[in-house]
Design an enzyme around this catalytic site. Structure first.
Site, mmCIF file in Angstrom:
data_model
loop_
_atom_site.group_PDB
_atom_site.id
_atom_site.type_symbol
_atom_site.label_atom_id
_atom_site.label_comp_id
_atom_site.label_asym_id
_atom_site.label_seq_id
_atom_site.Cartn_x
_atom_site.Cartn_y
_atom_site.Cartn_z
ATOM 1 N N LYS A 46 55.120 -4.917 -48.115
ATOM 2 C CA LYS A 46 56.309 -4.152 -48.500
ATOM 3 C C LYS A 46 56.893 -3.469 -47.268
ATOM 4 C CE LYS A 46 57.898 -0.656 -51.823
ATOM 5 N NZ LYS A 46 57.546 0.212 -52.961
ATOM 6 N N SER A 82 60.198 -0.257 -57.199
ATOM 7 C CA SER A 82 60.876 -0.522 -55.954
ATOM 8 C C SER A 82 60.254 -1.673 -55.153
ATOM 9 C CB SER A 82 60.891 0.734 -55.073
ATOM 10 O OG SER A 82 59.594 1.071 -54.629
ATOM 11 N N SER A 136 56.355 1.850 -58.937
ATOM 12 C CA SER A 136 56.974 0.828 -58.091
ATOM 13 C C SER A 136 56.159 -0.437 -57.923
ATOM 14 C CB SER A 136 57.266 1.401 -56.703
ATOM 15 O OG SER A 136 58.362 2.262 -56.766
#
Lengths: 89, 453
Positions: free
Chosen positions: B52, B126, B150
């Site tokens: 990420k 996210s 997320s």
């Protein structure tokens, strides 16, 4: 929050918005704060939980470590000779 | 060793070309990884790893999908990346996300994420890119991060396993902070076994993170709890189609020998408000470090007076980031701090005690998301408060630091539906064990299977 107070808040935050954006964000923030106000009605005498789970205290001695890749750090900044260039203070 | 151009593919909007190029890249990558594993004497030592974009990888641009960090190249690896690299995992690229983690749909970034099952729908956020990569690449695991949901949200929408460990069990060193008391690095994969394998390597104490702890001895042998609690009052916020599907999941689990019981936790009704107050207060302080000259994006004119310079740097923030800075700063201001921030911390303890008490008697099971992945245009029309409410099922475990794992439990009209298991603190392996058992009799579907070995 009145408009003046909101404008002051933006200044403290160093966030610059156009008049329309200010109008829009103020409305959204008023709505969100009104929602947050619901916690007022909750009776709670607990100690504040700064961490979600109580963690053991883990202290360690400060030890100096050598980090040799100075160029890689400086590559992220604007430099003059061996100094990092910043704004005027 | 590994090409980083996949970053660009994952950030791009998936079209046919995207998949073709990605497949070529992956074929190359698998060859490289095979070579690596052969040299190291093991064929299964590592997986291709995506990371990420808020987790630092040495030498790879790391921006948390924010313009304010564009061009930032970390001179070090996050501890999780370092540990995986040492075990033969090869980083294939950084994955797209909502800026700094601010969002539940994957839309708060320059390239909004699309769901691999239906490109007109959101992928969830996210950690949107992490879930997309896991959903389309066969042989791969993703390092992701969760603050309020997320990992679970995109995992559920994209039909993969998304695991968020107990707060503090995985080091946050090298993570671009959103809310320090809420952030957890976790793993996404196509099976509980892969997630477990990866978690084994990244977990445990780290001298660079004083909040990072070891799991208690013997945790690895923990089995799934036979008792599962459903928190009935949370289901009030769930769409009918998801409720129906969840009932199906429950009856399947009870057929597998699990005992399902209903519970109620009224304290959770304030969880969204408490979570967002704490998250915004912490985010607004964390974002203060982006001053326009230390990391990434620079302000051009260095002759400007400091406050003006700083204000200009902050213009690079997206709309949601600005909103959170303003709200968080207000919440922390002297006149209202006790009313919002301090009170929220008190209620967090109360909620934590109640939910942990229940989780100690048996794991908690809930749908992961209250709806199917919405159409991108519909999600875009939601006002901020409506968007925050979507986190109603993922916030309880995240606010209180409990381990939780979302897994594909059903499919409605070809779209995946996730369920989540929440465990008591440090019951990480027990909840992964449960998902492993679920997988014995349930096959996951994936929209694409790129790069198979």
């Amino acid at each position: 929050m009145d408009y003046k107070e909101f404008e002051r808040l933006l200044k403290v935050c160093r966030i610059r918005l156009s008049e329309n954006e200010t109008e829009e964000m103020k409305k959204e923030i008023d709505e969100i704060l009104a929602y947050f106000d619901k916690i007022d009605n909750i009776k709670c005498e607990e100690d504040p939980a700064y961490q979600p789970i109580d963690l053991p205290e883990q202290l360690r001695e400060d030890v100096t470590e050598q980090f040799n890749d100075i160029d890689a750090i400086l590559a992220n900044t604007k430099t003059y000779r061996f100094y990092v260039v910043g704004p005027k203070i | 060793m590994i090409s980083r151009s996949i970053e660009e593919f994952i950030k791009a909007q998936p079209g046919k070309e995207y998949y073709v190029k990605l497949a070529e890249e992956l074929a190359k990558l698998n060859k490289e990884l095979n070579a690596f594993n052969n040299i190291n004497g093991s064929l299964s030592s590592g997986y291709p790893l995506s990371v990420k974009d808020n987790i630092c990888v040495k030498g790879m641009e790391t921006t948390a999908s924010s313009k304010v960090l564009s061009g930032y190249i970390p001179p070090f690896n996050a501890t999780a990346v370092e540990r995986l690299s040492a075990k033969g995992f090869g980083v294939i690229g950084k994955t797209n996300m909502d800026e700094f983690g601010f969002g539940s749909f994957g839309l708060n970034s320059e390239s909004p994420a699309r769901n691999p099952f239906d490109k007109s729908r959101v992928a969830g956020g996210s950690s949107s890119g992490a879930a997309i990569a896991t959903s389309i690449i066969e042989n791969h695991v993703a390092l992701a991060e969760s603050t309020g949901g997320s990992i679970a949200a995109p995992a559920s929408f994209c039909g993969v396993v998304g695991f968020t460990p107990t707060y503090g069990v995985v080091s946050r060193y090298g993570l671009i902070d959103y809310g320090n008391s809420l952030d957890k690095i976790g793993v996404m994969g196509r099976s509980a076994a892969r997630v477990r394998y990866t978690f084994d390597i990244i977990k445990g104490r780290d001298r660079y993170d004083a909040t990072c702890v070891d799991l208690p001895a013997g945790s690895e042998r923990k089995q799934a709890s036979k008792k599962l609690f459903v928190i009935r009052n949370l289901l009030e916020h769930v769409d009918e189609s998801i409720k129906k599907s969840f009932e199906k999941t429950l009856s399947k689990l009870s057929g597998m020998g699990f005992e399902i019981e209903e519970g109620e936790l009224k304290e959770l009704d304030s969880a969204i408000a408490v979570y967002y107050i704490i998250a915004m207060a912490e985010a607004s302080t964390n974002l203060a470090k982006y001053t326009g000259f230390k990391y990434g994006g620079k302000v051009d004119d260095f002759s400007k007076e400091y406050n003006e310079f700083f204000t200009e740097a902050r213009e690079k923030f997206g709309k949601e980031a600005k909103r959170r800075v303003v709200l968080g700063t207000y919440i922390r201001s002297a006149s209202v701090r006790d009313k919002y921030y301090y009170k929220a911390l008190q209620i967090r303890r109360l909620i934590g005690e109640k939910i942990s008490e229940l989780a100690r008697k048996g794991s908690i099971i809930l749908p992961t998301m209250p709806m199917l992945p919405p159409k991108i245009e519909d999600a875009g029309k939601m006002n901020p408060l409506q968007a925050y409410m979507v986190d109603i099922l993922t916030v309880p475990a995240n606010l209180t630091g409990l381990p939780h794992v979302s897994f594909p439990a059903d499919y409605i009209d070809g779209l995946p539906v996730g369920a989540q298991i929440i465990g008591a603190p440090y019951e990480d392996y027990a909840i992964l064990d449960l998902v492993g058992k679920w997988e014995e009799d349930f096959s996951y579907k994936f929209a694409y299977n790129l790069g198979s070995l």
